[in-house]
Each structure stands twice: as structure tokens, then as C-alpha cells.
Write a protein that holds these residues in place. Structure first.
Motif, PDB file in Angstrom:
ATOM      1  N   ALA A 221       0.810  -1.215   0.000  1.00 37.99           N
ATOM      2  CA  ALA A 221       0.000   0.000   0.000  1.00 37.99           C
ATOM      3  C   ALA A 221       0.845   1.267   0.000  1.00 37.99           C
ATOM      4  N   ILE A 222       2.098   1.178   0.456  1.00 34.37           N
ATOM      5  CA  ILE A 222       2.907   2.403   0.598  1.00 34.37           C
ATOM      6  C   ILE A 222       4.228   2.354  -0.160  1.00 34.37           C
ATOM      7  N   ARG A 223       4.528   1.269  -0.853  1.00 31.03           N
ATOM      8  CA  ARG A 223       5.895   1.104  -1.354  1.00 31.03           C
ATOM      9  C   ARG A 223       6.272   2.087  -2.456  1.00 31.03           C
ATOM     10  N   ASP A 224       5.329   2.506  -3.278  1.00 31.00           N
ATOM     11  CA  ASP A 224       5.671   3.525  -4.276  1.00 31.00           C
ATOM     12  C   ASP A 224       6.053   4.835  -3.595  1.00 31.00           C
ATOM     13  N   GLU A 225       5.389   5.124  -2.496  1.00 30.23           N
ATOM     14  CA  GLU A 225       5.695   6.343  -1.743  1.00 30.23           C
ATOM     15  C   GLU A 225       7.073   6.265  -1.103  1.00 30.23           C
ATOM     16  N   ILE A 226       7.375   5.139  -0.452  1.00 32.47           N
ATOM     17  CA  ILE A 226       8.637   5.058   0.282  1.00 32.47           C
ATOM     18  C   ILE A 226       9.832   4.902  -0.651  1.00 32.47           C
ATOM     19  N   LYS A 227       9.600   4.431  -1.872  1.00 33.27           N
ATOM     20  CA  LYS A 227      10.706   4.347  -2.830  1.00 33.27           C
ATOM     21  C   LYS A 227      11.264   5.729  -3.132  1.00 33.27           C
ATOM     22  N   VAL A 228      10.395   6.729  -3.080  1.00 36.88           N
ATOM     23  CA  VAL A 228      10.821   8.115  -3.294  1.00 36.88           C
ATOM     24  C   VAL A 228      11.261   8.743  -1.978  1.00 36.88           C
ATOM     25  N   THR A 229      10.486   8.495  -0.924  1.00 34.87           N
ATOM     26  CA  THR A 229      10.774   9.124   0.369  1.00 34.87           C
ATOM     27  C   THR A 229      12.127   8.701   0.925  1.00 34.87           C
ATOM     28  N   GLN A 230      12.387   7.397   0.955  1.00 35.55           N
ATOM     29  CA  GLN A 230      13.666   6.903   1.486  1.00 35.55           C
ATOM     30  C   GLN A 230      14.032   5.581   0.816  1.00 35.55           C
ATOM     31  N   PRO A 231      14.783   5.640  -0.270  1.00 34.49           N
ATOM     32  CA  PRO A 231      15.180   4.412  -0.960  1.00 34.49           C
ATOM     33  C   PRO A 231      16.321   3.668  -0.282  1.00 34.49           C
ATOM     34  N   ILE A 232      16.997   4.289   0.676  1.00 35.42           N
ATOM     35  CA  ILE A 232      18.145   3.665   1.332  1.00 35.42           C
ATOM     36  C   ILE A 232      17.655   2.655   2.363  1.00 35.42           C
ATOM     37  N   GLN A 233      18.271   1.485   2.384  1.00 35.66           N
ATOM     38  CA  GLN A 233      17.926   0.448   3.348  1.00 35.66           C
ATOM     39  C   GLN A 233      19.180   0.008   4.098  1.00 35.66           C
ATOM     40  N   LEU A 234      18.994  -0.341   5.362  1.00 37.30           N
ATOM     41  CA  LEU A 234      20.080  -0.843   6.202  1.00 37.30           C
ATOM     42  C   LEU A 234      19.716  -2.240   6.680  1.00 37.30           C
ATOM     43  N   GLY A 235      20.618  -3.179   6.457  1.00 42.04           N
ATOM     44  CA  GLY A 235      20.414  -4.537   6.942  1.00 42.04           C
ATOM     45  C   GLY A 235      21.482  -4.920   7.949  1.00 42.04           C
ATOM     46  N   ILE A 236      21.051  -5.390   9.113  1.00 37.64           N
ATOM     47  CA  ILE A 236      21.946  -6.054  10.064  1.00 37.64           C
ATOM     48  C   ILE A 236      21.465  -7.499  10.120  1.00 37.64           C
ATOM     49  N   PHE A 237      22.232  -8.370   9.493  1.00 42.72           N
ATOM     50  CA  PHE A 237      21.817  -9.744   9.249  1.00 42.72           C
ATOM     51  C   PHE A 237      22.562 -10.715  10.168  1.00 42.72           C
ATOM     52  N   ARG A 238      22.046 -11.944  10.225  1.00 42.07           N
ATOM     53  CA  ARG A 238      22.811 -13.044  10.813  1.00 42.07           C
ATOM     54  C   ARG A 238      22.436 -14.331  10.088  1.00 42.07           C
ATOM     55  N   SER A 239      23.452 -14.995   9.554  1.00 46.79           N
ATOM     56  CA  SER A 239      23.267 -16.279   8.884  1.00 46.79           C
ATOM     57  C   SER A 239      23.718 -17.376   9.837  1.00 46.79           C
ATOM     58  N   ASP A 240      22.832 -18.331  10.135  1.00 50.67           N
ATOM     59  CA  ASP A 240      23.086 -19.356  11.145  1.00 50.67           C
ATOM     60  C   ASP A 240      23.383 -20.706  10.496  1.00 50.67           C
ATOM     61  N   TYR A 241      24.376 -21.418  11.042  1.00 49.94           N
ATOM     62  CA  TYR A 241      24.836 -22.686  10.475  1.00 49.94           C
ATOM     63  C   TYR A 241      25.029 -23.747  11.551  1.00 49.94           C
ATOM     64  N   LEU A 242      24.892 -24.989  11.133  1.00 47.80           N
ATOM     65  CA  LEU A 242      25.319 -26.146  11.913  1.00 47.80           C
ATOM     66  C   LEU A 242      26.335 -26.936  11.092  1.00 47.80           C
ATOM     67  N   LEU A 243      27.281 -27.571  11.787  1.00 44.47           N
ATOM     68  CA  LEU A 243      28.121 -28.556  11.118  1.00 44.47           C
ATOM     69  C   LEU A 243      27.271 -29.768  10.767  1.00 44.47           C
ATOM     70  N   HIS A 244      27.520 -30.334   9.584  1.00 47.45           N
ATOM     71  CA  HIS A 244      26.749 -31.494   9.139  1.00 47.45           C
ATOM     72  C   HIS A 244      27.641 -32.723   9.202  1.00 47.45           C
ATOM     73  N   GLU A 245      27.266 -33.699  10.025  1.00 49.57           N
ATOM     74  CA  GLU A 245      28.123 -34.849  10.314  1.00 49.57           C
ATOM     75  C   GLU A 245      28.435 -35.670   9.073  1.00 49.57           C
ATOM     76  N   HIS A 246      27.432 -35.900   8.226  1.00 56.41           N
ATOM     77  CA  HIS A 246      27.634 -36.794   7.081  1.00 56.41           C
ATOM     78  C   HIS A 246      28.547 -36.177   6.035  1.00 56.41           C
ATOM     79  N   GLY A 247      28.671 -34.869   6.050  1.00 58.83           N
ATOM     80  CA  GLY A 247      29.590 -34.228   5.119  1.00 58.83           C
ATOM     81  C   GLY A 247      30.602 -33.382   5.846  1.00 58.83           C
ATOM     82  N   ASN A 248      30.909 -33.778   7.067  1.00 56.16           N
ATOM     83  CA  ASN A 248      31.718 -32.911   7.917  1.00 56.16           C
ATOM     84  C   ASN A 248      33.133 -32.733   7.395  1.00 56.16           C
TER      85      ASN A 248
END
Length: 523
Positions: free
Chosen positions: A115-142
Motif C-alpha cells: 500500500a505504501i511502497r511507491d511512496e517510500i521508494k521516493v521518500t527513502q530508498p536507502i535500506q540498512l540490513g543487520i543480518f545473521r546467517s546461522d549454520y550447523l556442522l553437518h556430520e555426514h559431510g563434515n
């Protein structure tokens, strides 16, 4: 590469007690803490007077150095991938059209954003991501040659927590090594190069500062959107203190309800907060969400209205609604389908995030590096793949986990619980004739099988007494990405988190005492 060592090394009761004392006092002295669980019927106090040490491990947990290096090295690829997903409205719409009919929370988030994305693309196109990618060791292919294999559990695009406490865990284990030599129980515990040099607190706060600087008003503030009664407050406050000390940036912490009372948009779409402690209103430069990822954060439409109000503002959001949608489990599953990742990274033209993940543009080796970390992922829809997945889930449930589109832990269905849960969903469908099957709100994921036989001494928050547990460790790698508009792009890895739990528990959860904040001992 040698296998993981027998762990933990032998320690006397007196040595364990000394380590427990040293770790508890270090944690309390250095903010490696949580607020205690309030007595039944009471709420977390507005002004805390007591703290407990966060759940921790007395020793760092052995982790293969090649796997650790691999996880860190591909974080920039993941940052680039999910930034592209967030900017590709057609791709997100195609996925959410499948999810929305069976998931009210994702539907509300998607519909409000549309409902608002056309507006916000003009208002503030900059985005900030603070991500975290989570992993486990896999025994069968360790171990394949000299390479240890990691498999991705999930990718978090909102409220990726414990960045501050994970750095403090690394510092605590190094301190214990220097202070006690770990009683010379194992040579690797006296090897300074085996301890990781983790700066997740500094790196994440620097990412918030980069978003603040991109906004361009040094007199503005960063708004932390938080949950009421937050026990993990010290992880968040450490970021605030770092922002003020290193970057001279002030932070305001508010819940959705408090923002609704104090916040407003002006005619230029700048977001302001009334200042009850002073005469001047506060302009918001960055909105950093440590809430808003669970339906429990939206008890009425008022919270959704506040979220939209913030989204429409010129303030840079971390994350935007689009970037939050990009973190849905369904996105993870669709990307894993044949050719989709390659199309996203390499094939047809897509909105540019302003950076690659290495020298030159992204290429086929980058896509292969990401796929190497994935396990089997299937839809549960009416497609051929979905029907195959449904059969697998019913006939071989011990191999799988059922995942909904949720963050925060405690939502998954494991192993033998899958068939009766699917039957339960089918019964619910009978009361909803003409609608999509409820199972389509889930994805089916092949279980990752971590190496067995590894133990550690874990201390639950506030207890102080270590318990020997057969453990599983999950490695998280943080990332920072600033992209969109005319901003100078940022894309980097931002430190790591190791959470270690007893093997008897499928779910994690540091605040509820299931997982302990740990650090890797590289072997």
C-alpha cells in the motif's frame, strides 16, 4: 584435518568451581547479563535492580577452523543476495502471493508494504540490513578432504540479536585462558590463535552509525523499537553505549505504544519524537527494530499503523518491511529451487544494490558457494515437489523439520511430531472449505546432523552451577549492508555468535535458558 577433540578436557571439581566463579563475576562485571525472569504474575520492572549472568559455557567449544573461515567468507555474498531480494518487488510478490492466503501475519506485512511502497521508494530508498546467517556442522559431510562442511539453518533479516553478548563471550573465554591457563587441561586452551578475535559489538554499532551518517543530520537520533518487558536489554544497551562513545550518536528506546504517543510525521515526511525531558523534539535518522518480528508484537491494528508510519518516514529503516519479508522461510526455500539463485545473482537484470560481494560482479562460483551451504528444502504446496515433500514428511519424518514463516524460535515441528501435526492441519482445513491448505504456510527442511560426542560445561543464567551436556553448537555470522538510493554502499561481515545447547533440545533460546552463549575454539 583432524577430527574434533574429545571435549571437555578433564577438570577437577575444584577447578570447575573456580571457572564457574571466574566466569560469573566476569559476566556480571562486564554486562554479559540478562534481567532475571520476574516472579509469576509480575512484570519486568521499569527500573531494574537485579541482573543475572547470561547462560554461558565454561570453556569455548571446538569448531573446525576451515568451517569457521568458510562461514565468514561467504557472508558478503549472503548480504548481496538478500539485498537484491528486498529490491526485487516482482520476486517478493510472487512468493507472498503463495504465503498470504495461509499466513495472516505475513499477509498483513505484505499488504501494508504494498500500500505504501511507491511512496517510500521516493521518500527513502536507502535500506540498512543487520543480518545473521546461522549454520550447523553437518556430520555426514563434515570432512571432505581438508574442508569441513557447514549447512545453513536460516538467514535472519530482523532483530539479529546477541551481537554484543557474543563479543563478551569471546572476551570472557580469552580472559579465563589468560587468568587460569584453564589449568593446562588442553594445549589448545593455551593457544592464543585458537581463540577467535570477535568484534561483533563494534561492527554492528558501526553499521548503525553508517546508516545514521547516510541520513545526513548529526543532530538526529537512532530509534530502537523494543518489546515491552525485554530481558535481553543489556545486549541492546551495549550497542547504544557504543554508538554514543565511538560515534557520538544518541539512542532513544521505545515500544510501539510509546512511539504512537510521542511520534509524528511532518509535511516533509521526517519523523519526530516529542521529548518529555526537554523542549526540542527529536528527529529520527535510523529506525532499528529489536521488535516487530512476531505476531505478539502487533496486538491490535494500532501497532501495524505505527509500523507503517515509521516506514513512510525519511528515516532509514533497519530493516525495511521489504527486507523483513525477504527473511521469510519461504524465500529461503524458493531460492534453493533449481535455477532460482542463479537467476537472482546472474541471469536477468534485477535492481542493483550498488555492490557485488567481491572483485568484479557476482558469478557462478559465488552461486555455487552459497548452494554448498544448503540442505534439502521443499514446499508443501500442490506442486509436484510439494506432493513429494508431503509424502516424505509422512513416511520418513525422522529426517525433517517443519518450519513456519516465523522468527524468534520455538515455532518448528520436528521428526515424529510432523505426521500428527500435518493431520491436525488437515482437520483445520475441513472447517475452511475453499481455502488453501494450511500446510502451505510451512516449508519442509532436511535435518542437519551435527557431529556427535562433543560435550561442554554449561551454566544456566542465574544458577552458577555447571552441568555437563552432550552439546550442539550453532554458528551465526553477522553482516551489515547499506544499499539503495545514492548512498555509498556498505557490504561486510560483522562478527560471529556461537550458541551451544544440550543435544536433547531441538529448539534454541538463550533468554529462556536452553542455549548458552559460547565462542569457538578453532581446531
Amino acid at each position: 584435518m583432524a577430527p574434533l577433540p574429545t571435549w571437555p578436557p578433564a577438570l577437577t571439581d575444584a577447578q570447575q568451581a573456580d571457572l564457574a566463579f571466574q566466569s560469573a563475576t566476569y559476566a556480571l562485571a562486564n554486562g554479559f547479563t540478562l534481567l532475571p525472569v520476574p516472579p509469576k504474575g509480575e512484570r519486568v520492572p521499569d527500573i531494574p535492580t537485579q541482573v543475572i549472568a547470561a547462560p554461558l559455557s565454561l570453556l569455548p567449544t571446538p569448531f573446525p577452523r576451515p568451517a569457521y573461515v568458510q562461514a565468514k567468507s561467504i557472508q558478503r555474498l549472503y548480504n548481496a543476495l538478500y539485498a537484491r531480494v528486498a529490491l526485487d518487488w516482482e520476486f517478493l510478490d510472487g512468493i507472498m502471493e503463495q504465503v498470504a492466503p495461509v499466513d495472516d501475519f505475513q499477509a498483513e506485512l505484505w499488504n501494508r508494504w504494498k500500500a505504501i511502497r511507491d511512496e517510500i521508494k521516493v521518500t527513502q530508498p536507502i535500506q540498512l540490513g543487520i543480518f545473521r546467517s546461522d549454520y550447523l556442522l553437518h556430520e555426514h559431510g563434515n570432512y571432505v578432504g581438508d574442508k569441513a562442511h557447514i549447512k545453513q539453518v536460516e538467514f535472519n533479516t530482523i532483530a539479529a540479536s546477541f551481537g554484543a553478548l557474543s563479543q563478551k563471550a569471546s572476551e570472557m573465554h580469552r580472559y579465563l585462558s589468560e587468568q587460569t591457563n584453564y589449568f593446562h587441561a588442553h594445549a589448545q586452551l593455551n593457544n592464543p590463535n585458537a581463540f577467535v578475535d570477535n568484534h561483533s559489538l563494534e561492527e554492528i554499532s558501526a553499521g548503525l552509525a553508517e546508516g545514521f551518517n547516510a541520513y545526513g543530520n548529526c543532530d538526529a537520533v537512532v530509534l530502537f523499537v523494543v518489546q515491552e518487558g525485554e530481558r535481553n536489554v543489556f545486549d541492546q544497551r551495549a550497542l547504544e553505549y557504543q554508538l554514543l562513545k565511538r560515534h557520538q550518536i544518541q539512542v532513544v528506546r521505545l515500544t510501539f505504544a510509546q512511539i504512537a504517543q510521542r511520534g509524528k510525521l511532518d509535511d516533509d515526511k521526517m519523523f519526530w519524537l516529542d521529548n518529555p525531558l526537554g523542549k526540542d523534539a527529536l528527529e529520527v535518522a535510523v529506525v532499528y527494530y529489536r521488535a516487530a518480528y512476531t505476531p505478539a508484537d502487533y496486538t491490535t491494528s494500532a501497532e501495524w499503523d505505527t509500523r507503517v508510519l515509521l516506514e513512510r518516514a525519511t528515516a532509514i529503516k533497519c530493516p525495511s518491511m521489504a527486507l523483513q519479508l525477504a527473511g521469510a522461510k519461504k524465500v529461503q526455500q524458493v531460492l534453493a529451487a533449481p535455477g532460482v539463485l542463479e537467476d537472482m545473482l546472474l541471469a536477468r537484470a534485477r535492481p542493483d544494490v550498488g555492490f557485488g560481494a567481491g572483485p568484479g560482479s557476482l558469478g557462478q562460483p559465488d552461486a555455487a558457494a552459497l548452494r554448498d551451504t544448503w540442505t534439502g528444502l521443499w514446499p508443501l504446496d500442490s506442486s509436484e515437489q510439494g506432493q513429494k515433500a508431503l509424502q516424505l514428511a509422512r513416511e520418513h519424518p525422522e529426517r525433517f523439520v517443519l518450519k513456519p514463516q516465523r522468527e524468534g524460535g520455538g515455532n518448528n515441528i520436528y521428526r515424529e511430531n510432523i505426521p500428527p501435526y500435518l493431520a491436525h492441519l488437515e482437520e483445520e482445513d475441513k472447517a475452511r472449505p475453499g481455502t488453501a491448505p494450511r500446510r502451505e504456510a510451512y516449508i519442509l527442511m532436511e535435518l542437519i546432523e551435527p557431529p556427535t560426542g562433543l560435550h561442554n560445561l554449561l551454566v544456566r543464567g542465574g544458577e552458577g552451577k555447571p552441568r555437563l551436556a552432550d552439546v550442539v553448537s550453532e554458528l551465526g555470522v553477522y553482516g551489515v549492508a547499506l544499499f539503495g538510493g545514492d548512498v555509498a554502499p556498505v557490504n561486510r561481515e560483522a562478527g560471529t555468535l556461537l550458541r551451544t545447547k544440550g543435544r536433547e533440545s531441538d529448539e534454541g533460546g538463550v533468554a529462556i535458558g536452553i542455549s548458552s552463549i559460547d565462542s569457538p575454539l578453532l581446531v
